[in-house]
Design a protein around this motif. Structure first.
Motif, short mmCIF file in Angstrom:
data_model
loop_
_atom_site.label_atom_id
_atom_site.label_comp_id
_atom_site.label_asym_id
_atom_site.label_seq_id
_atom_site.Cartn_x
_atom_site.Cartn_y
_atom_site.Cartn_z
N ARG A 228 -6.93 13.84 -4.11
CA ARG A 228 -7.18 12.49 -4.13
C ARG A 228 -8.31 12.33 -3.03
O ARG A 228 -9.25 10.79 -3.72
N TRP A 229 -8.56 12.62 -2.41
CA TRP A 229 -9.73 12.78 -1.88
C TRP A 229 -10.95 12.80 -2.29
O TRP A 229 -12.07 12.06 -2.80
N LYS B 268 -11.08 9.46 -5.55
CA LYS B 268 -11.22 8.36 -5.00
C LYS B 268 -12.12 7.78 -4.45
O LYS B 268 -12.46 6.71 -3.89
N TYR C 83 -4.88 9.03 -10.35
CA TYR C 83 -5.59 7.85 -9.90
C TYR C 83 -6.22 6.78 -10.49
O TYR C 83 -6.96 5.92 -9.88
N SER D 137 2.39 1.87 -3.37
CA SER D 137 0.94 2.58 -4.03
C SER D 137 0.96 3.96 -3.99
O SER D 137 0.98 4.86 -5.11
N ILE D 138 1.27 4.35 -3.06
CA ILE D 138 0.40 5.89 -2.31
C ILE D 138 1.96 7.35 -2.71
O ILE D 138 1.83 7.49 -4.09
N THR D 139 3.32 5.96 -2.65
CA THR D 139 3.66 6.74 -2.83
C THR D 139 4.35 7.06 -4.76
O THR D 139 4.83 7.98 -5.27
N TYR E 52 -2.78 17.99 -3.67
CA TYR E 52 -2.57 16.71 -3.65
C TYR E 52 -3.76 16.11 -2.62
O TYR E 52 -4.45 14.76 -3.43
N MET F 192 0.75 -1.51 0.42
CA MET F 192 0.62 -0.39 -0.01
C MET F 192 1.01 0.96 0.07
O MET F 192 0.31 2.30 -0.40
N ARG F 193 1.85 0.55 1.34
CA ARG F 193 2.80 2.41 0.63
C ARG F 193 3.34 2.85 -0.54
O ARG F 193 3.49 3.94 -0.77
N GLU G 98 1.62 7.09 -6.52
CA GLU G 98 0.82 8.54 -7.10
C GLU G 98 1.23 9.29 -6.67
O GLU G 98 0.79 10.16 -7.73
N PHE G 99 1.91 9.85 -5.86
CA PHE G 99 2.16 11.15 -5.01
C PHE G 99 3.53 11.43 -6.43
O PHE G 99 3.83 12.65 -6.30
#
Length: 127
Positions: free
Chosen positions: A119-120, A123, A61, A4-6, A115, A1-2, A8-9
């Motif tokens: 994202r909020w 997603k 996203y 994936s977030i990285t 960001y 998950m981490r 994505e960022f």
């Protein structure tokens, strides 16, 4: 998950660089065309905003753009636009910065907030 977030960022930052170039290009053209810097700021912001929506949906996203998301997207950007405009005003009118240079630190300051908001919204209920 981490990871994936990285990832994505990182994609968000790349899109942000494209958006910054678009914003700054439109802003600079409008200022040199004689438009007041705040009006040029709005012109650049709106142009980059529309491009940002589609790049964020597809590239960052991986979500399908929808009319509802497109309508929600600008509402969340009110905070971002307000902060950018206030910071631009303070730097140019209060601190005497050059109106061509001032947007650059403004964008750097507002990227992390943008960001989170983006994202909020994009997603929401999709992952």
């Amino acid at each position: 998950m981490r990871s994936s977030i990285t990832s994505e960022f990182i994609r968000f930052v790349l899109v942000g660089l494209i958006n910054t170039a678009v914003y700054y290009g439109v802003y600079t053209i409008l200022v040199y065309a004689g438009l007041f810097y705040i009006a040029a700021h709005f012109g650049g912001f709106i142009t980059a905003f529309i491009i940002s929506y589609f790049l964020n949906c597809h590239f960052v996203y991986g979500v399908r753009p929808t009319l509802l998301k497109f309508l929600k997207f600008p509402l969340t950007q009110v905070i971002n636009m307000g902060m950018q405009t206030l910071l631009l005003y303070v730097l140019v009118d209060q601190l005497g910065w050059n109106e061509i240079i001032a947007p650059l630190p403004v964008l750097i300051i507002t990227v992390p907030i943008t960001y989170g908001i983006t994202r909020w919204v994009l997603k929401d209920k999709e992952g």
